[in-house]
Motif scaffolding. Structure first.
Motif, PDB file in Angstrom:
ATOM      1  N   GLY A 140      -4.934   3.157   2.224  1.00  0.00           N
ATOM      2  CA  GLY A 140      -4.252   2.378   3.269  1.00  0.00           C
ATOM      3  C   GLY A 140      -3.734   1.054   2.722  1.00  0.00           C
ATOM      4  N   ILE A 141      -4.578   0.370   1.954  1.00  0.00           N
ATOM      5  CA  ILE A 141      -4.148  -0.930   1.403  1.00  0.00           C
ATOM      6  C   ILE A 141      -3.007  -0.711   0.411  1.00  0.00           C
ATOM      7  N   ASP A 142      -3.096   0.362  -0.394  1.00  0.00           N
ATOM      8  CA  ASP A 142      -2.025   0.653  -1.370  1.00  0.00           C
ATOM      9  C   ASP A 142      -0.683   0.889  -0.659  1.00  0.00           C
ATOM     10  N   ILE A 143      -0.727   1.656   0.435  1.00  0.00           N
ATOM     11  CA  ILE A 143       0.520   1.939   1.172  1.00  0.00           C
ATOM     12  C   ILE A 143       1.123   0.624   1.686  1.00  0.00           C
ATOM     13  N   LEU A 144       0.268  -0.222   2.255  1.00  0.00           N
ATOM     14  CA  LEU A 144       0.783  -1.481   2.822  1.00  0.00           C
ATOM     15  C   LEU A 144       1.263  -2.418   1.712  1.00  0.00           C
ATOM     16  N   ALA A 145       0.559  -2.408   0.573  1.00  0.00           N
ATOM     17  CA  ALA A 145       0.991  -3.263  -0.557  1.00  0.00           C
ATOM     18  C   ALA A 145       2.374  -2.819  -1.034  1.00  0.00           C
ATOM     19  N   ASP A 146       2.588  -1.510  -1.135  1.00  0.00           N
ATOM     20  CA  ASP A 146       3.916  -0.991  -1.526  1.00  0.00           C
ATOM     21  C   ASP A 146       4.974  -1.432  -0.516  1.00  0.00           C
ATOM     22  N   ALA A 147       4.589  -1.342   0.773  1.00  0.00           N
ATOM     23  CA  ALA A 147       5.538  -1.695   1.835  1.00  0.00           C
ATOM     24  C   ALA A 147       5.902  -3.181   1.753  1.00  0.00           C
TER      25      ALA A 147
END
Ligand SMILES: Cc1ncc(COP(=O)(O)O)c(C=O)c1O
Length: 422
Positions: free
Chosen positions: A409-416
């Motif tokens: 979840g954190i990785d997805i948001l960091a990419d975003a």
């Protein structure tokens, strides 16, 4: 537009906002499945409600068993599930909460708590805190100041409600200590200019503001409020509808801060998504509320109560692990804050974390959330926002999320966030 989207828009009143146009057909744990087969990580959690994830086995079993026995009583007679659910809540609630009243929604429980406070104190005044969210019914929306839009067009609201600032250090550009001092000074002015403390029945307060922007009250502020309440015989109603049932690292935020509420309002995660809410208070307070002065047809529904008991038991295994997951999430978010100018502030308690997105001028960046939300959705994740400008990411995974999914979840948001800044 899919067939369901078309039928939905033709028949469902648009007043309630549905964040995403995706049709979900099933959920399990931290994941939901869309009609087209795509899997999404569900960090919206039904607005901080599915603390045990979707369809936890023990809760499903308890609700199904109760469905096969009795699913409605409507106050006509007694049944075991309501007693068991209340006993379990009293076991986990802060000291001094020894009886329970069940309702259906958070707003109803807030309304009941204010009626209780007024009736037993024989005072009318209610003091609420700017940025608070307490529901959408006429009474509860009067106490809600998280967004002016929620109140627009509904005036006149209820009289004898006084709104005073809640410490928002980041929003105000202050330290926590400065923000606490400012809020307490304003409360003192409220007493001097608007209502004498002897006319105030209750402070209605979220120990950590939710919809208003994920601001923890701080230990010092809640203890100062407790001291003022004790000095003037004012009751403290802690609205823990969003913060309760392990979300902030202990069963309730009042316990995180080691402060005693007189009245505790619960909802959302109480039955992991089955409709139920509750008000807890001392026997002394509840016994002073005349029988028949309040009521509900559905409150304390047997199926919801059975689900709540099983849910509390399941959470016993999970709540002790929340602070470990929280520490990991905070350290990753704080690292990301160092690298991304869009992240103005990371704050919260337990697994209720607000990521405050700002422009280059340090103003709320509403567009950032819209872009990050879209990116996350494409990548297979649901998130919600909060705050009056809608620029704050609510980072609220299920409390039993795996470390792998938490990182995902954190990785997805960091990419975003990276994509938004590029
Ligand atoms: C702190 C708080 N109180 C009350 C409510 C109202 O609950 P409901 O939507 O179940 O009426 C909410 C809902 O978000 C909430 O966050």
């Amino acid at each position: 537009m899919t067939d369901l989207q078309k039928r939905f828009h033709e028949i469902i009143a648009p007043v309630i906002e549905f964040e995403y146009e995706t049709e979900i057909i099933e959920g399990k744990g931290s994941w939901v499945t869309a009609a087209d087969g795509k899997q999404y990580l569900d960090f919206a959690c039904g607005i901080a409600t599915t603390n045990m994830g979707h369809r936890p086995d023990a809760v499903v079993a308890a609700a199904q068993a109760q469905l096969n026995k009795l699913w409605h009583a409507g106050g006509a007679y007694m049944y075991e599930p309501i007693v068991e659910a209340a006993e379990k809540i009293v076991e986990i609630a802060p000291d001094g909460i020894d009886k329970v009243l069940f309702m259906n929604s958070g707003a109803e429980a807030v309304e009941a708590s204010v009626k209780l406070a007024r009736k037993v104190s024989a005072r009318q005044g209610i003091i609420t805190f700017r940025g608070g969210f307490h529901g959408r019914t006429m009474g509860s929306v009067t106490y809600t100041t998280s967004k002016a839009k929620y109140r627009e067009g509904y005036h006149p609201l209820l009289p004898s409600t006084f709104v005073t600032p809640f410490p928002h250090p980041f929003g105000w550009g202050m330290t926590q200590e400065e923000a606490n001092a400012y809020a307490l000074r304003e409360l003192d002015f409220t007493f001097r200019h608007e209502v004498t403390p002897g006319e105030v029945a209750a402070f209605l307060v979220e120990p950590m503001q939710g919809e208003g922007g994920y601001y923890p009250a701080s230990h010092e502020f809640v203890h100062a409020l407790r001291a003022i309440a004790d000095e003037h015989g004012i009751l403290i109603i802690a609205d823990e509808v969003q913060t309760g049932f392990g979300r902030t690292g202990d069963w309730f935020t009042s316990q995180v801060y080691d402060v005693r509420p007189d009245i505790l309002v619960m909802g959302k995660a109480i039955a992991n998504g089955l409709p139920l809410s509750a008000v807890g208070a001392s026997a002394e307070l509840f016994d002073a509320w005349p029988s028949g002065s309040h009521g509900s047809t559905f409150g304390g529904n047997p199926v919801s109560c059975a689900a709540s008991s099983a849910n509390v038991d399941a959470l016993r295994e999970v709540v002790p692990g929340v602070n470990g997951l929280s520490g990991h999430a905070f350290s990753r978010w704080n690292e990301l804050k160092e690298r991304h100018r869009t992240i103005g502030d990371v704050r919260g308690l337990g697994l209720m974390i607000g990521i405050d997105l700002v422009t280059r001028d340090n103003e709320p960046d509403t567009e950032a959330f819209a872009s990050i939300g879209r990116h996350a959705h494409k990548a297979g994740m649901f998130i919600l926002n909060c705050g009056p400008a809608g620029n704050i990411i609510r980072f609220i995974p299920p409390l039993n999320v795996s470390m792998e999914d938490l990182d995902r979840g954190i990785d997805i948001l960091a990419d975003a966030i990276r994509a938004y800044e590029d």
